[in-house]
Design an enzyme around this catalytic site. Structure first.
Site, mmCIF file in Angstrom:
data_model
loop_
_atom_site.group_PDB
_atom_site.id
_atom_site.type_symbol
_atom_site.label_atom_id
_atom_site.label_comp_id
_atom_site.label_asym_id
_atom_site.label_seq_id
_atom_site.Cartn_x
_atom_site.Cartn_y
_atom_site.Cartn_z
ATOM 1 N N HIS A 55 14.930 9.271 55.121
ATOM 2 C CA HIS A 55 15.797 9.649 55.053
ATOM 3 C C HIS A 55 15.513 11.079 55.034
ATOM 4 O O HIS A 55 14.116 11.796 54.437
ATOM 5 C CB HIS A 55 17.039 9.545 54.229
ATOM 6 C CG HIS A 55 17.532 8.066 53.881
ATOM 7 N ND1 HIS A 55 18.616 7.734 53.142
ATOM 8 C CD2 HIS A 55 17.008 6.463 53.963
ATOM 9 C CE1 HIS A 55 18.432 6.485 53.043
ATOM 10 N NE2 HIS A 55 18.246 6.297 53.761
ATOM 11 N N GLU A 57 16.699 13.556 54.322
ATOM 12 C CA GLU A 57 15.452 14.566 52.789
ATOM 13 C C GLU A 57 14.896 14.311 51.958
ATOM 14 O O GLU A 57 14.327 15.074 52.157
ATOM 15 C CB GLU A 57 16.666 13.918 51.412
ATOM 16 C CG GLU A 57 18.919 14.454 51.920
ATOM 17 C CD GLU A 57 19.045 13.762 52.290
ATOM 18 O OE1 GLU A 57 20.190 12.789 52.161
ATOM 19 O OE2 GLU A 57 18.572 12.711 53.323
ATOM 20 N N CYS A 85 22.642 10.380 49.631
ATOM 21 C CA CYS A 85 22.764 9.031 48.287
ATOM 22 C C CYS A 85 22.494 8.773 47.306
ATOM 23 O O CYS A 85 21.338 10.141 47.260
ATOM 24 C CB CYS A 85 22.256 7.667 49.964
ATOM 25 S SG CYS A 85 20.412 8.427 50.045
ATOM 26 N N CYS A 88 18.485 9.585 47.649
ATOM 27 C CA CYS A 88 18.173 10.967 48.196
ATOM 28 C C CYS A 88 18.100 11.855 46.429
ATOM 29 O O CYS A 88 17.197 13.146 46.430
ATOM 30 C CB CYS A 88 18.735 11.621 49.544
ATOM 31 S SG CYS A 88 17.643 10.542 50.758
#
Length: 152
Positions: A55, A57, A85, A88
């Site tokens: 992801h 992040e 999420c 993250c």
């Protein structure tokens, strides 16, 4: 689209999200700043890297930690185009990010103001200052357009 000027780090995160969309990834971008300077930029890339943890992040945090030579980023800020999420948010807590800025809320998968609300748990190692909404219109429209094209 925004009523106020979008800060430079969020503009960079939006640009990274656009790059991700061009690469066929869900358009989410993230930027880590330290002392006002951008130290890392990333976009989602789980498809290209065959890594479900890739992801934006997580990738930006990894790059910033490597560049700064430390695992604690307590003097850094994370700017991301979508509410993080749970995975993250956990990475943000572990990295001790001082401030989190995100553009669009994510009622389905977000874990900051929705869902798990990771930072609200007693077990959370760290709670960053959280600010939302900067660049929200642009980020939300980019995601809507991406998924509209996918659905045909």
């Amino acid at each position: 689209m925004s009523r106020w000027p979008i800060p430079e780090p969020m503009q960079a995160a939006l640009a990274a999200a656009r790059d991700g969309a061009q690469a066929g990834e869900v358009p989410i971008g993230a930027v880590v700043t330290c002392d006002g300077a951008i130290v890392a930029t990333a976009h989602n890339s789980p498809r290209a890297s065959h890594d479900p943890t890739a992801h934006a992040e997580v990738l930006a945090i990894r790059a910033a930690a490597a560049k700064l030579g430390r695992e604690r980023l307590e003097d850094c800020e994370l700017w991301v185009t979508l509410e993080p999420c749970a995975m993250c948010a956990g990475a943000i807590a572990h990295a001790r990010i001082a401030r989190l800025y995100y553009a669009a809320s994510d009622p389905k998968g977000g874990a900051v103001e929705h869902g798990a609300r990771v930072f609200e748990h007693e077990q959370s190692l760290h709670k960053p200052e959280v600010y939302s909404g900067m660049g929200e219109g642009e980020a939300a429209e980019m995601l809507r357009e991406f998924f509209r094209e996918r659905r045909g």
